[in-house]
Design an enzyme around this catalytic site. Structure first.
Site, PDB file in Angstrom:
ATOM      1  N   ALA A  61       0.958  -1.395   0.046  1.00 43.27           N
ATOM      2  CA  ALA A  61       0.052   0.141  -0.127  1.00 43.27           C
ATOM      3  C   ALA A  61       0.905   1.215   0.140  1.00 43.27           C
ATOM      4  O   ALA A  61       2.031   1.467   0.557  1.00 43.27           O
ATOM      5  CB  ALA A  61      -1.039   0.036   1.140  1.00 43.27           C
ATOM      6  N   GLY A  62       0.397   2.399  -0.580  1.00 40.95           N
ATOM      7  CA  GLY A  62       1.080   3.571  -0.499  1.00 40.95           C
ATOM      8  C   GLY A  62       1.222   3.942  -1.933  1.00 40.95           C
ATOM      9  O   GLY A  62       1.680   5.159  -2.262  1.00 40.95           O
ATOM     10  N   ASN A 110       8.641   8.951   4.670  1.00 41.41           N
ATOM     11  CA  ASN A 110       7.236   9.575   4.460  1.00 41.41           C
ATOM     12  C   ASN A 110       6.530  10.065   5.772  1.00 41.41           C
ATOM     13  O   ASN A 110       6.630   9.456   6.826  1.00 41.41           O
ATOM     14  CB  ASN A 110       6.395   9.052   3.546  1.00 41.41           C
ATOM     15  N   ARG A 111       5.973  11.179   5.528  1.00 44.96           N
ATOM     16  CA  ARG A 111       5.113  11.567   6.699  1.00 44.96           C
ATOM     17  C   ARG A 111       3.809  11.986   6.007  1.00 44.96           C
ATOM     18  O   ARG A 111       3.352  13.387   6.204  1.00 44.96           O
ATOM     19  CB  ARG A 111       5.523  12.650   7.635  1.00 44.96           C
ATOM     20  N   PHE A 112       3.263  11.246   5.093  1.00 43.22           N
ATOM     21  CA  PHE A 112       1.949  11.777   4.281  1.00 43.22           C
ATOM     22  C   PHE A 112       0.612  11.989   5.153  1.00 43.22           C
ATOM     23  O   PHE A 112      -0.138  12.962   4.943  1.00 43.22           O
ATOM     24  CB  PHE A 112       1.784  10.677   3.275  1.00 43.22           C
ATOM     25  N   ASN A 138      -6.161  -0.932   1.693  1.00 39.85           N
ATOM     26  CA  ASN A 138      -5.623  -0.677   2.805  1.00 39.85           C
ATOM     27  C   ASN A 138      -6.467   0.259   3.423  1.00 39.85           C
ATOM     28  O   ASN A 138      -6.675   1.189   3.030  1.00 39.85           O
ATOM     29  CB  ASN A 138      -4.164  -0.326   2.679  1.00 39.85           C
ATOM     30  N   SER A 172       0.410   2.883  11.005  1.00 41.59           N
ATOM     31  CA  SER A 172       1.090   4.047  10.453  1.00 41.59           C
ATOM     32  C   SER A 172       1.710   5.142  11.398  1.00 41.59           C
ATOM     33  O   SER A 172       0.856   5.213  12.432  1.00 41.59           O
ATOM     34  CB  SER A 172       0.327   4.856   9.483  1.00 41.59           C
ATOM     35  N   ASN A 174       2.103   8.416  11.086  1.00 39.44           N
ATOM     36  CA  ASN A 174       1.990   9.613  10.879  1.00 39.44           C
ATOM     37  C   ASN A 174       0.701  10.099  11.011  1.00 39.44           C
ATOM     38  O   ASN A 174       0.366  11.323  10.598  1.00 39.44           O
ATOM     39  CB  ASN A 174       2.223   9.676   9.311  1.00 39.44           C
ATOM     40  N   THR A 175      -0.237   9.123  11.672  1.00 36.06           N
ATOM     41  CA  THR A 175      -1.533   9.720  12.250  1.00 36.06           C
ATOM     42  C   THR A 175      -1.357   9.455  13.720  1.00 36.06           C
ATOM     43  O   THR A 175      -1.387   8.620  14.287  1.00 36.06           O
ATOM     44  CB  THR A 175      -2.645   8.798  11.681  1.00 36.06           C
ATOM     45  N   LYS A 210      -1.888  -5.062   9.593  1.00 40.51           N
ATOM     46  CA  LYS A 210      -0.638  -4.557   9.200  1.00 40.51           C
ATOM     47  C   LYS A 210      -0.049  -3.937  10.618  1.00 40.51           C
ATOM     48  O   LYS A 210      -0.619  -3.040  10.927  1.00 40.51           O
ATOM     49  CB  LYS A 210      -0.364  -3.571   8.078  1.00 40.51           C
ATOM     50  N   ASN A 239       5.195  -2.248   8.516  1.00 40.37           N
ATOM     51  CA  ASN A 239       5.000  -0.908   8.018  1.00 40.37           C
ATOM     52  C   ASN A 239       6.341  -0.083   8.282  1.00 40.37           C
ATOM     53  O   ASN A 239       7.279  -1.028   8.685  1.00 40.37           O
ATOM     54  CB  ASN A 239       3.688  -0.302   9.029  1.00 40.37           C
TER      55      ASN A 239
END
Length: 352
Positions: A61-62, A110-112, A138, A172, A174-175, A210, A239
């Site tokens: 994913a991504g 990354n920090r999308f 995802n 993730s 980043n959230t 994940k 991840n």
């Protein structure tokens, strides 16, 4: 690597990473990228959680967050494709810049923050998906959601009829506070709603979880127990990481999740530990730093029934997929394995 591929990657690497990624997706959709088509053989064909795969090499994913390149991706040679993450409502994600190449380290940060167009747009595109590919989604939660557990179930309920599998992404970095959902009680509660949404689908599909690579043995044991009691079809390990293991690039100091080659050893150790904890009772998908046939084979021998990759495509392009497939076939044959399943976990102890 062919001269054409080298030139193309060189031009993309002169651009901002996120812009380059967008152009790569546009080139795929426009048919400007040579694609090999399906790749399989009796030795590479495998079954994971009831999914029949041409080969064990998946797209993580991504890469295609919004399911916008499903048809060309189905001709790249992947055994399975995972798109997303997708949240109930569209969201912009974190401020730019938020994607960084670590060229010398062969890594990516990354920090999308789950930037995506939302489940309505995703469902429309997934409804037009190619039928001869194995495609999963995802599942994500909106950053400002009052009930993130419900978000996962909502996305699955809305998009599930178009999918072959779905992945609950609670890993993730980043959230904010998302990784707290990996704890035993929170994870059990979350999965109740997801599995109920899955059971309401006309064709129930496998659900994967994940996980992060930054978990200790106690947390991994809890996840292994929850996964088996909740009826999950498998676990995707792992991840991105928050660790910064001996990086040389200045961009290594950027906040966000690190992927690519620097993650390989850590993610493979987590995979092997999880394989021992689950004792082969639940399929594992190995992710993190795969950039060669040898890397893919190592993940399989550590306990993975299939693998996924993404970051290595930044440095080697899509021709990497057939190279890994052909190399993996040779490695399996050299060790006397008639199929992928025969090799799963055979060298797990080397990573423990």
């Amino acid at each position: 690597m062919s001269a054409l591929n080298r030139i193309g990657l060189g031009l993309l690497h002169r651009l901002d990473p996120e812009r380059a990624h967008g152009l790569a997706l546009r080139a795929l959709r426009a048919g400007l990228v040579p694609l090999p088509g399906r790749i399989t053989s009796p030795r590479l064909a495998c079954e994971v959680a009831g999914l029949r795969l041409d080969n064990p090499i998946g797209l993580a994913a991504g890469f295609d967050k919004n399911a916008e390149a499903l048809t060309p991706l189905a001709r790249v040679g992947f055994g399975m494709i995972e798109v997303g993450a997708v949240t109930p409502r569209a969201q912009a994600g974190n401020a730019k810049p938020r994607l960084f190449r670590l060229t010398e380290d062969r890594g990516v940060i990354n920090r999308f923050g789950f930037n995506n167009l939302g489940m309505e747009k995703a469902a429309k595109r997934l409804s037009q998906r190619p039928k001869d590919a194995v495609i999963g989604l995802n599942l994500g939660a909106n950053k400002d959601s009052d009930d993130r557990a419900e978000d996962f179930a909502r996305v699955l309920a809305h998009c599930g009829r178009h999918l072959d599998f779905a992945t609950v992404n609670v890993s993730s970095p980043n959230t904010e506070k998302l990784r707290e959902l990996q704890g035993g009680d929170a994870l059990r509660a979350l999965l109740v709603g997801v599995m109920e949404a899955r059971d309401w689908l006309e064709r129930p599909i496998p659900i994967f979880l994940k996980i992060a690579p930054d978990l200790d043995d106690a947390a991994l044991g809890e996840i292994a127990d929850v996964a088996q009691t909740a009826g999950l079809a498998g676990i995707i390990a792992t991840n991105t990481t928050l660790d910064r293991p001996g990086l040389t690039c200045a961009a290594g100091a950027e906040a966000g999740g690190l992927s690519g080659a620097p993650l390989f050893d850590k993610s493979t150790r987590v995979l092997a530990r999880l394989s021992r904890l689950t004792d082969g009772k639940i399929p594992l998908i190995g992710v993190g730093g795969i950039a060669s046939p040898e890397d893919a084979y190592a993940k399989i021998c550590a306990g993975a029934s299939a693998v996924q990759l993404y970051s290595a495509l930044v440095y080697q392009g899509l021709p990497l997929v057939p190279r890994i497939a052909s190399g993996l076939e040779r490695l399996l044959e050299a060790d006397g394995h008639a199929n992928v399943a025969s090799a799963v976990g055979t060298r797990r102890d080397a990573w423990l």
